[in-house]
Enzyme design. Sequence first.
Site, PDB file in Angstrom:
ATOM      1  N   ALA A 185       0.885  -1.248   0.095  1.00  0.00           N
ATOM      2  CA  ALA A 185      -0.176  -0.065  -0.131  1.00  0.00           C
ATOM      3  C   ALA A 185       0.906   1.154   0.072  1.00  0.00           C
ATOM      4  O   ALA A 185       2.070   1.096   0.346  1.00  0.00           O
ATOM      5  CB  ALA A 185      -0.707  -0.111   1.191  1.00  0.00           C
TER       6      ALA A 185
ATOM      7  N   GLU B 131      -0.581  -9.034  -1.230  1.00  0.00           N
ATOM      8  CA  GLU B 131      -2.064  -9.323  -1.005  1.00  0.00           C
ATOM      9  C   GLU B 131      -2.871  -9.441  -2.333  1.00  0.00           C
ATOM     10  O   GLU B 131      -3.704 -10.133  -2.453  1.00  0.00           O
ATOM     11  CB  GLU B 131      -2.472  -8.465   0.160  1.00  0.00           C
ATOM     12  CG  GLU B 131      -2.261  -8.718   1.397  1.00  0.00           C
ATOM     13  CD  GLU B 131      -2.337  -7.676   2.525  1.00  0.00           C
ATOM     14  OE1 GLU B 131      -2.173  -6.484   2.406  1.00  0.00           O
ATOM     15  OE2 GLU B 131      -3.246  -7.894   3.453  1.00  0.00           O
TER      16      GLU B 131
ATOM     17  N   GLY C 282       0.586  -5.164   0.818  1.00  0.00           N
ATOM     18  CA  GLY C 282      -0.746  -5.043   0.051  1.00  0.00           C
ATOM     19  C   GLY C 282      -0.396  -5.291  -1.344  1.00  0.00           C
ATOM     20  O   GLY C 282      -1.284  -6.163  -1.959  1.00  0.00           O
TER      21      GLY C 282
ATOM     22  N   GLU D 244       4.076  -5.963   7.156  1.00  0.00           N
ATOM     23  CA  GLU D 244       3.250  -4.897   7.856  1.00  0.00           C
ATOM     24  C   GLU D 244       3.649  -4.690   9.293  1.00  0.00           C
ATOM     25  O   GLU D 244       3.407  -3.443   9.909  1.00  0.00           O
ATOM     26  CB  GLU D 244       1.754  -4.863   7.686  1.00  0.00           C
ATOM     27  CG  GLU D 244       1.245  -4.689   6.204  1.00  0.00           C
ATOM     28  CD  GLU D 244       1.332  -5.714   5.294  1.00  0.00           C
ATOM     29  OE1 GLU D 244       2.238  -6.805   5.551  1.00  0.00           O
ATOM     30  OE2 GLU D 244       0.688  -5.600   4.386  1.00  0.00           O
TER      31      GLU D 244
HETATM   32  N1  3HC Z   1       4.481   3.675   0.134  1.00  0.00           N
HETATM   33  C1  3HC Z   1       5.139   4.606  -0.185  1.00  0.00           C
HETATM   34  N2  3HC Z   1       6.483   4.957  -0.546  1.00  0.00           N
HETATM   35  C2  3HC Z   1       7.173   3.767  -0.640  1.00  0.00           C
HETATM   36  C3  3HC Z   1       6.719   2.540  -0.426  1.00  0.00           C
HETATM   37  C4  3HC Z   1       5.339   2.569  -0.029  1.00  0.00           C
HETATM   38  N3  3HC Z   1       4.735   1.133   0.548  1.00  0.00           N
HETATM   39  N4  3HC Z   1       7.798   1.813  -0.273  1.00  0.00           N
HETATM   40  C5  3HC Z   1       8.741   2.260  -0.529  1.00  0.00           C
HETATM   41  N5  3HC Z   1       8.289   3.872  -0.664  1.00  0.00           N
HETATM   42  C6  3HC Z   1       9.414   4.860  -1.182  1.00  0.00           C
HETATM   43  C7  3HC Z   1      10.614   5.159   0.007  1.00  0.00           C
HETATM   44  O1  3HC Z   1      10.118   5.983   0.983  1.00  0.00           O
HETATM   45  C8  3HC Z   1      11.380   5.655  -0.939  1.00  0.00           C
HETATM   46  O2  3HC Z   1      11.311   7.227  -1.311  1.00  0.00           O
HETATM   47  P1  3HC Z   1      12.406   8.166  -1.668  1.00  0.00           P
HETATM   48  O3  3HC Z   1      13.192   7.577  -2.747  1.00  0.00           O
HETATM   49  O4  3HC Z   1      11.436   9.464  -1.750  1.00  0.00           O
HETATM   50  O5  3HC Z   1      12.979   8.348  -0.272  1.00  0.00           O
HETATM   51  C9  3HC Z   1      11.471   5.075  -2.182  1.00  0.00           C
HETATM   52  O6  3HC Z   1      10.047   4.429  -2.342  1.00  0.00           O
HETATM   53  C10 3HC Z   1      12.405   3.928  -2.399  1.00  0.00           C
HETATM   54  O7  3HC Z   1      12.216   3.026  -1.496  1.00  0.00           O
HETATM   55  P2  3HC Z   1      13.716   2.541  -0.804  1.00  0.00           P
HETATM   56  O8  3HC Z   1      14.756   3.348  -0.553  1.00  0.00           O
HETATM   57  O9  3HC Z   1      13.205   1.751   0.485  1.00  0.00           O
HETATM   58  O10 3HC Z   1      14.063   1.342  -1.948  1.00  0.00           O
HETATM   59  P3  3HC Z   1      14.840  -0.008  -1.765  1.00  0.00           P
HETATM   60  O11 3HC Z   1      15.063  -0.302  -3.125  1.00  0.00           O
HETATM   61  O12 3HC Z   1      15.948   0.016  -0.843  1.00  0.00           O
HETATM   62  O13 3HC Z   1      13.649  -0.960  -1.200  1.00  0.00           O
HETATM   63  C11 3HC Z   1      11.511  -1.971  -0.784  1.00  0.00           C
HETATM   64  C12 3HC Z   1      12.500  -1.135  -1.847  1.00  0.00           C
HETATM   65  C13 3HC Z   1      12.123  -3.121  -0.171  1.00  0.00           C
HETATM   66  C14 3HC Z   1      10.120  -2.141  -1.603  1.00  0.00           C
HETATM   67  C15 3HC Z   1      11.148  -0.985   0.394  1.00  0.00           C
HETATM   68  O14 3HC Z   1      11.082   0.461   0.107  1.00  0.00           O
HETATM   69  C16 3HC Z   1      10.246  -1.359   1.435  1.00  0.00           C
HETATM   70  O15 3HC Z   1      10.358  -2.163   2.237  1.00  0.00           O
HETATM   71  N6  3HC Z   1       9.004  -0.758   1.219  1.00  0.00           N
HETATM   72  C17 3HC Z   1       8.071  -0.947   2.515  1.00  0.00           C
HETATM   73  C18 3HC Z   1       7.383  -2.324   1.804  1.00  0.00           C
HETATM   74  C19 3HC Z   1       6.058  -2.430   3.053  1.00  0.00           C
HETATM   75  O16 3HC Z   1       6.408  -2.413   4.139  1.00  0.00           O
HETATM   76  N7  3HC Z   1       4.950  -2.778   2.398  1.00  0.00           N
HETATM   77  C20 3HC Z   1       3.653  -2.795   3.162  1.00  0.00           C
HETATM   78  C21 3HC Z   1       3.055  -1.364   3.110  1.00  0.00           C
HETATM   79  S1  3HC Z   1       1.717  -1.499   4.308  1.00  0.00           S
HETATM   80  C22 3HC Z   1       0.448  -2.173   3.502  1.00  0.00           C
HETATM   81  O17 3HC Z   1       0.627  -2.706   2.326  1.00  0.00           O
HETATM   82  C23 3HC Z   1      -0.829  -2.178   4.160  1.00  0.00           C
HETATM   83  C24 3HC Z   1      -1.657  -3.297   3.439  1.00  0.00           C
HETATM   84  O18 3HC Z   1      -1.875  -4.598   4.226  1.00  0.00           O
HETATM   85  C25 3HC Z   1      -2.987  -2.845   3.586  1.00  0.00           C
END
Ligand code: 3HC
Length: 682
Positions: free
Chosen positions: A66, A108, A105, A128
């Site tokens: 998400a 998912e 997400g 998450e």
């Molecule tokens: N939402 C918004 N922005 C995000 C994001 C997300 N889910 N994931 C990454 N970004 C952004 C980062 O803030 C960063 O922004 P910036 O360049 O402006 O600083 C950019 O994307 C690149 O991210 P990274 O520097 O972390 O890039 P990497 O290549 O090192 O890593 C990744 C990529 C493994 C995808 C890592 O970004 C990550 O772990 N992201 C989060 C994944 C996550 O937690 N997903 C679950 C979200 S909550 C959810 O899905 C709820 C659902 O269940 C309803």
Amino acid sequence: MNTTLPAAILSIEGDIAILAINHPPVNALSQVVRESLVKGMTQAQANPAVRAIVLICEGRTFLAGADITEFGKPPQSPSLFEAQDAIELGNKPVIAAIHGTSLGGGFEVALCCHYRVAVPSAKCGLPEVHLGLLPGAGGTQRLPRIVGAAKALDMITGGLHVKAAECLAMGLLDELVPEGQLREGALAFARKVIDEKRPLRKVRDLDGKMLGARAHPELFVEFRKANARKFRGFLAPEYNIRCIEAAVNLPFTEGMQTERKLFLELVSGPQSIAQRYAFFAERQAAKIPDLPTDTPVVKVAKVGIIGAGTMGGGIAMNFANVGIPVVLIETAQDALDRGLAVVRRNYENTVKRGRLSKDAMENRLALLTGSLNMQSLSDCDLVIEAVFEDMAVKKTIFAQLDAIAKPGAVLATNTSALDVNEIASAVKRPEAVVGMHFFSPANVMKLLEVVRGAKTSNTALATAMDIGKKIGKVAVMSGVCPGFIGNRILRARGLQAQAMLMEGCMPWDIDRVLYEFGMPMGPFAMSDLAGLDLGWSAATSQSSTIREVLCEKGRRGQKTGAGYYDYDEARNAHPSEVTQGIITEFMQRSGQVRRDISDTEILERCLFAMVNEACKILDEGIAIRASDIDVVWINGYGWPVYRGGPMHYADSIGRRVIADKLKAYGTLMGADFHISPSLEKS
Ligand code: 3HC
């Protein structure tokens, strides 16, 4: 014919539709992506020529989750659920084609597809929990239906990123396709689905894997018990467990209701707000405004480390772990042998725990060599000095290094408190000198403080930040001051803790309050662990502080079985009558009268003093942003991430409130205590 959607392109190849999402940088499920999913799926479903649909992503990754920036804002339609329904409830098979990371997400959504293929380098997971959340789009209900409750508990509460081969073995993926050929592989798989008339498999309908846990509800009790320490203070792991219990015991739609209710509670709660803040703070820390993004960095093909002690050895492991050869320098053969043996033992322990193969261990060890000759550093691109904290020794070493290191090499010091500018003054190329302060144990702790000296070049700074990321650290830049960001704040806390000993607190009172706040341990337990004799010498000791007296009595911390605490054979700490006696004697000698100190006072004096020091660090420009300070304390000192770091914590209480409280404590804070100008103004 191609149809362009807000964040995707829908194309048709024969009887297969391909919906290719393109929403850099990580294809997060922002409103435009959800809209593209709904529109793309609806159009493909409506097209009579289409018999199967492939969902694929452009760029570096499959849907990474998400869009975290949308949380806490008014919802924008379509919802993620609508996008998922457009996939799962359609009448044509949808195949997810996964590369990079399919997370949260994003995974998912993949779990709503009827089939999933991936390249071998892909990873899937529901992380998450690291954001103080639970998978809120059916992940807690669908994942256990494929892998069973026990594996789901591990994967979801651990927020694990699981490799494709393991996902295949667990049934989360249907097939691996060759690296670099995801599109072709997914199309071939779709062809099979069509030709073999495979059914529209919906994960929500599976029940077989739930039966085992339904018959053994004690699984959950045991899991909670086994992880109680790890989950201490966090709300999200327990909520995730409850959802998986619901998946086991309730019909799918009711389980989904439980998931929704608990997700909404978490997403608006202070823990998740703090953890989401920490996620972005960590990424912010990598950005240094006055460092151009195109600054050239030194390609680090070989690293030299001076000093093969605990720190040097730990630092070396970081580089060996990512395939970079390291030469460790020592002054005596036995010290070198000891250092290398400790590294081997560390790796062997990881192998024993099943987290590293024996072959991988040998490969890493083969990258480490030892030498008694500084000349061995002549071909290193980065040299890190990791000897004990003595300015004269460090300057001598840097002067020698100056004559040996190749032009362009980055010369780093691992000092935890000394003046990097003074160290740099020992060389003719001060622009090459930078601080790289690792935290003990250096192969485990995530934090790296990168210290920018007055003359540090952009290239040296950028190289240290860049290599920090490559070895898996969270690098934070600090300016030069005693203790830099982390230890300077630690000292401010330590002064209050020591002062309170003289007012009536015992070490275990203070440690308990900070532990209950969520710290891994309090200052006295920490001193016992590090060793009370760090920087102490029997020759100069004058029984002038509690610590000196403890050391004189042979109570030098955990390693001697006693320090502030007494330790039993299993290294459990117990309050010590000896320590209590020493403290009481000190109080009597100085005429101090014991008073009752509340837990609130202990907490406020320790934490507010930290906030005050942090504000001074900001006032002086030592840290470039408040969130960097939080990143340091979360990753280097175990500040509970669900409280977001000292500055986030300060903002949650109100900086004005803290300033007023500090004033109210007045002289108790110490004669040298001053409120930071910015805190004063807040
Ligand atoms: N939402 C918004 N922005 C995000 C994001 C997300 N889910 N994931 C990454 N970004 C952004 C980062 O803030 C960063 O922004 P910036 O360049 O402006 O600083 C950019 O994307 C690149 O991210 P990274 O520097 O972390 O890039 P990497 O290549 O090192 O890593 C990744 C990529 C493994 C995808 C890592 O970004 C990550 O772990 N992201 C989060 C994944 C996550 O937690 N997903 C679950 C979200 S909550 C959810 O899905 C709820 C659902 O269940 C309803």
